[in-house]
Design a protein around this motif. Structure first.
Motif, PDB file in Angstrom:
ATOM      1  N   LYS A  51       0.823  -1.203   0.000  1.00  0.00           N
ATOM      2  CA  LYS A  51       0.000   0.000   0.000  1.00  0.00           C
ATOM      3  C   LYS A  51       0.863   1.261   0.000  1.00  0.00           C
ATOM      4  N   THR A  52       2.025   1.173   0.628  1.00  0.00           N
ATOM      5  CA  THR A  52       2.886   2.356   0.768  1.00  0.00           C
ATOM      6  C   THR A  52       4.228   2.215   0.075  1.00  0.00           C
ATOM      7  N   ASN A  53       4.667   1.005  -0.194  1.00  0.00           N
ATOM      8  CA  ASN A  53       6.000   0.772  -0.771  1.00  0.00           C
ATOM      9  C   ASN A  53       5.875   0.069  -2.112  1.00  0.00           C
ATOM     10  N   SER A  54       6.286   0.739  -3.179  1.00  0.00           N
ATOM     11  CA  SER A  54       6.212   0.156  -4.520  1.00  0.00           C
ATOM     12  C   SER A  54       7.203  -0.978  -4.718  1.00  0.00           C
ATOM     13  N   PHE A  55       8.340  -0.929  -4.009  1.00  0.00           N
ATOM     14  CA  PHE A  55       9.411  -1.879  -4.289  1.00  0.00           C
ATOM     15  C   PHE A  55      10.074  -2.417  -3.018  1.00  0.00           C
ATOM     16  N   PRO A  56       9.346  -3.181  -2.205  1.00  0.00           N
ATOM     17  CA  PRO A  56       9.982  -3.755  -1.011  1.00  0.00           C
ATOM     18  C   PRO A  56      11.104  -4.729  -1.329  1.00  0.00           C
ATOM     19  N   VAL A  83      15.954  -7.024  -9.815  1.00  0.00           N
ATOM     20  CA  VAL A  83      15.458  -5.857 -10.548  1.00  0.00           C
ATOM     21  C   VAL A  83      14.681  -6.313 -11.782  1.00  0.00           C
ATOM     22  N   GLU A  84      15.259  -7.245 -12.515  1.00  0.00           N
ATOM     23  CA  GLU A  84      14.623  -7.725 -13.744  1.00  0.00           C
ATOM     24  C   GLU A  84      13.290  -8.413 -13.454  1.00  0.00           C
ATOM     25  N   ARG A  85      13.198  -9.088 -12.322  1.00  0.00           N
ATOM     26  CA  ARG A  85      11.947  -9.740 -11.934  1.00  0.00           C
ATOM     27  C   ARG A  85      10.813  -8.721 -11.820  1.00  0.00           C
ATOM     28  N   LYS A  86      11.090  -7.606 -11.154  1.00  0.00           N
ATOM     29  CA  LYS A  86      10.061  -6.575 -10.992  1.00  0.00           C
ATOM     30  C   LYS A  86       9.752  -5.878 -12.308  1.00  0.00           C
ATOM     31  N   VAL A  87      10.770  -5.643 -13.119  1.00  0.00           N
ATOM     32  CA  VAL A  87      10.556  -5.006 -14.420  1.00  0.00           C
ATOM     33  C   VAL A  87       9.632  -5.868 -15.280  1.00  0.00           C
ATOM     34  N   LYS A  88       9.822  -7.192 -15.238  1.00  0.00           N
ATOM     35  CA  LYS A  88       8.951  -8.097 -16.012  1.00  0.00           C
ATOM     36  C   LYS A  88       7.509  -8.028 -15.533  1.00  0.00           C
ATOM     37  N   VAL A  89       7.323  -7.900 -14.212  1.00  0.00           N
ATOM     38  CA  VAL A  89       5.966  -7.753 -13.673  1.00  0.00           C
ATOM     39  C   VAL A  89       5.335  -6.468 -14.201  1.00  0.00           C
ATOM     40  N   VAL A 138       1.924   4.298 -19.799  1.00  0.00           N
ATOM     41  CA  VAL A 138       3.231   4.827 -19.420  1.00  0.00           C
ATOM     42  C   VAL A 138       4.323   4.218 -20.284  1.00  0.00           C
ATOM     43  N   THR A 139       5.174   5.081 -20.830  1.00  0.00           N
ATOM     44  CA  THR A 139       6.372   4.644 -21.557  1.00  0.00           C
ATOM     45  C   THR A 139       7.589   5.182 -20.837  1.00  0.00           C
ATOM     46  N   MET A 140       8.518   4.294 -20.519  1.00  0.00           N
ATOM     47  CA  MET A 140       9.724   4.689 -19.787  1.00  0.00           C
ATOM     48  C   MET A 140      10.922   4.663 -20.738  1.00  0.00           C
ATOM     49  N   PHE A 141      11.724   5.739 -20.713  1.00  0.00           N
ATOM     50  CA  PHE A 141      12.900   5.866 -21.565  1.00  0.00           C
ATOM     51  C   PHE A 141      14.156   5.797 -20.695  1.00  0.00           C
ATOM     52  N   GLU A 142      15.058   4.907 -21.046  1.00  0.00           N
ATOM     53  CA  GLU A 142      16.301   4.703 -20.298  1.00  0.00           C
ATOM     54  C   GLU A 142      17.485   4.755 -21.258  1.00  0.00           C
ATOM     55  N   ARG A 143      18.492   5.561 -20.943  1.00  0.00           N
ATOM     56  CA  ARG A 143      19.626   5.713 -21.864  1.00  0.00           C
ATOM     57  C   ARG A 143      20.563   4.502 -21.857  1.00  0.00           C
ATOM     58  N   SER A 144      20.574   3.717 -20.784  1.00  0.00           N
ATOM     59  CA  SER A 144      21.418   2.528 -20.729  1.00  0.00           C
ATOM     60  C   SER A 144      20.750   1.358 -21.446  1.00  0.00           C
ATOM     61  N   ASP A 145      21.471   0.232 -21.471  1.00  0.00           N
ATOM     62  CA  ASP A 145      20.956  -0.938 -22.178  1.00  0.00           C
ATOM     63  C   ASP A 145      20.038  -1.797 -21.320  1.00  0.00           C
ATOM     64  N   ARG A 146      19.955  -1.483 -20.017  1.00  0.00           N
ATOM     65  CA  ARG A 146      19.081  -2.226 -19.115  1.00  0.00           C
ATOM     66  C   ARG A 146      18.278  -1.256 -18.256  1.00  0.00           C
ATOM     67  N   ILE A 147      17.091  -1.675 -17.871  1.00  0.00           N
ATOM     68  CA  ILE A 147      16.232  -0.875 -17.010  1.00  0.00           C
ATOM     69  C   ILE A 147      16.698  -1.004 -15.558  1.00  0.00           C
ATOM     70  N   GLY A 148      16.587   0.101 -14.821  1.00  0.00           N
ATOM     71  CA  GLY A 148      16.895   0.037 -13.394  1.00  0.00           C
ATOM     72  C   GLY A 148      17.690   1.207 -12.860  1.00  0.00           C
ATOM     73  N   GLY A 149      18.334   1.978 -13.735  1.00  0.00           N
ATOM     74  CA  GLY A 149      19.105   3.122 -13.270  1.00  0.00           C
ATOM     75  C   GLY A 149      20.149   2.713 -12.255  1.00  0.00           C
ATOM     76  N   LEU A 150      20.216   3.429 -11.123  1.00  0.00           N
ATOM     77  CA  LEU A 150      21.230   3.100 -10.117  1.00  0.00           C
ATOM     78  C   LEU A 150      20.981   1.732  -9.486  1.00  0.00           C
TER      79      LEU A 150
END
Length: 496
Positions: free
Chosen positions: A94-99, A205-211, A178-190
């Motif tokens: 409810k409060t945390n998008s990414f536990p 990280v990849e598990r959540k991105v796939k969801v 929503v469309t997300m733009f990332e300059r690197s070759d993988r999603i996740g930033g830092l």
């Protein structure tokens, strides 16, 4: 509260770490977590205080106390104890998008403010959170849940770090496209390239991105907005744009010899290391190796510690970490009472490993670099440092001054600069023509997220400056709420 006497009956118990000399053989996470039954007993230690400082997220003494996300900690601690793992998960998200991220990399502001910690040991809240989210994936509670209705509104999110991901996750749940733009070759930033694999394995990280992808978020990689992707196109093609590009300008060390070969910014060192690990398990050689080198790391924060741990895994000859500030006390000072964040000396995993391998703490306090020494070929061969001391100037202000005669020369073939970041990157802010503040962060009205340019919002480190993952998530959720309200005229997105 299912167990009123739990904090008296059960001692704090947390995961055990694999011993330093064993864990440095690879880049995997090294915590051996408790089985479910014993973890549930840790939930029983929560007293469900009348004033739950753990979830307060207040600023006390200039520092955060309690969770900035205002997680419903006493509620899901009790649900853990009761074995109601599904409802614990529902309360957590409810409060945390990414536990799955915060339970690994957050410094546990909640535990520092726990009432149990006033006269004993705090509740193991961070590990309860880990148990909740990992159980949720195992049982299918965290499976994709696409929105049933779409609004027809479109949002572009620039930058895929924790702030950008939080924006995208919340707005997609609301039904916006929503469309997300990332300059690197993988999603996740830092999360992907700024935090080493042993702290946060990248399949997490990849598990959540796939969801999120299964829920309808579109991810575009190798898309450098402001260069290859024009700002004008995003402003034309989308109803709203959110800038969440981080504070990615590293602070430099401008002293004689800075042009020596062998000096790198920590962020570049860590990114190249993780990318090579993921691409080829280091077989491609496209990373800066610390093997058999004397390594000097400038900066005493989390990034500096990550460089220590990474260099040791490479097989460095020695590692030294330079800190400008004095060593913090081992226990709370009287001027730093609970529930303030404890300003105490913390020996993190990288320093633990250095002690185990080299027999001493790698940190040198109250020191700064005076010169980088080069050999005849321009390669780095040593670093000259000098001790610092606090002195008052004519106005009574305290400043750090060099201590005469305290110079010291350290052998070094590799220097990693981990001295923090200075703000947003100019080519992005110039492309969108957004107003900046004095710190070169994107300027907004206090407590707001819309920039000086209509329909352009911002969140995360790009907005608030270099900070923690948990703050980035909070900023992302709040920015999403602001975007949603601007699109729909109202919002039902929950921030806290």
């Amino acid at each position: 509260m299912g167990k009123p006497t739990g904090f008296m009956e059960y001692k704090r118990e947390v995961s055990k770490d694999i011993k330093p000399k064993e864990r440095i053989r690879n880049f995997k996470e090294f915590h051996e977590h408790l089985p479910r039954e014993r973890q549930q007993l840790q939930g029983a230690r929560c007293m469900e205080c009348g004033v739950p400082f753990c979830q307060s997220g207040m600023t006390i003494g200039g520092m955060a106390s309690g969770c900035p996300l205002h997680n419903l900690i006493p509620e899901w601690n009790d649900l853990v104890y009761m074995g109601n793992w599904k409802e614990a998960y529902n309360r957590l998200v409810k409060t945390n998008s990414f536990p799955e991220f915060t339970s690994r990399v957050c410094p546990a502001l909640c535990e520092a403010a726990c009432t149990c910690g006033l006269n004993g040991e705090p509740v193991a809240t961070k590990e309860n959170e880990y148990a909740i989210i990992e159980n949720a994936y195992q049982e299918g509670y965290a499976d994709p849940k696409p929105p049933k209705v779409r609004t027809g509104k479109t949002v572009a999110v620039v930058g895929s770090g924790p702030a950008g991901l939080a924006v995208a996750d919340q707005l997609n749940k609301r039904g916006h496209s929503v469309t997300m733009f990332e300059r690197s070759d993988r999603i996740g930033g830092l999360l992907m390239y700024g935090i080493p694999n042993m702290k946060l394995e990248k399949h997490i990280v990849e598990r959540k991105v796939k969801v999120m992808e299964a829920e309808g978020v579109t991810f575009v990689t190798d898309a450098d907005v402001g260069k290859e992707v024009k700002a004008e196109k995003l402003l034309k093609d989308f109803d709203r744009v959110v800038l969440a590009c981080g504070a990615s300008n590293p602070r430099d060390i401008n002293v004689p010899g800075r042009d020596a070969k062998g000096i790198y910014f920590a962020v570049d060192f860590l990114k190249a290391n993780t990318k090579s690990l993921l691409d080829s398990n280091f077989a491609d050689g496209k990373f800066v190796s610390a093997k058999d080198k004397n390594v000097v790391i400038i900066g005493g924060g989390d990034t500096g510690n990550d460089c220590v741990g990474t260099s040791i895994r490479h097989g460095c000859k020695s590692v030294t970490q330079i800190e400008m500030m004095p060593k913090a006390p081992d226990g709370r000072a009287e001027s730093n009472p609970w529930p303030q964040w404890p300003k105490v000396c913390k020996t993190d995993y990288g320093q633990e490993e250095a002690i185990a391998v080299f027999g001493h703490d790698p940190r040198i306090y109250e020191s700064t670099v005076k010169e980088f020494v080069k050999d005849k070929n321009g390669n780095l061969k040593a670093v000259k440092i000098v001790k610092l001391a606090w002195e008052k100037d004519e106005s009574g202000r305290r400043n750090m001054k060099e201590v005469a005669g305290s110079e010291q020369t350290l052998p070094a073939e590799l220097v990693l600069i981990a001295a923090g970041f200075l703000g947003s990157q100019k080519y992005v802010t110039d492309a969108f023509k957004v107003e900046l503040n004095q710190r070169t962060n994107v300027n907004t009205a206090p407590g707001k997220y819309e920039t000086s340019v209509k329909n352009v919002f911002t969140a995360g480190d790009m907005h608030r400056g270099q900070s923690l993952v948990v703050w980035a998530i909070r900023e992302g959720r709040e920015a999403a709420r602001a975007v949603d309200e601007s699109l729909m005229g109202y919002t039902n997105l929950m921030v806290q």
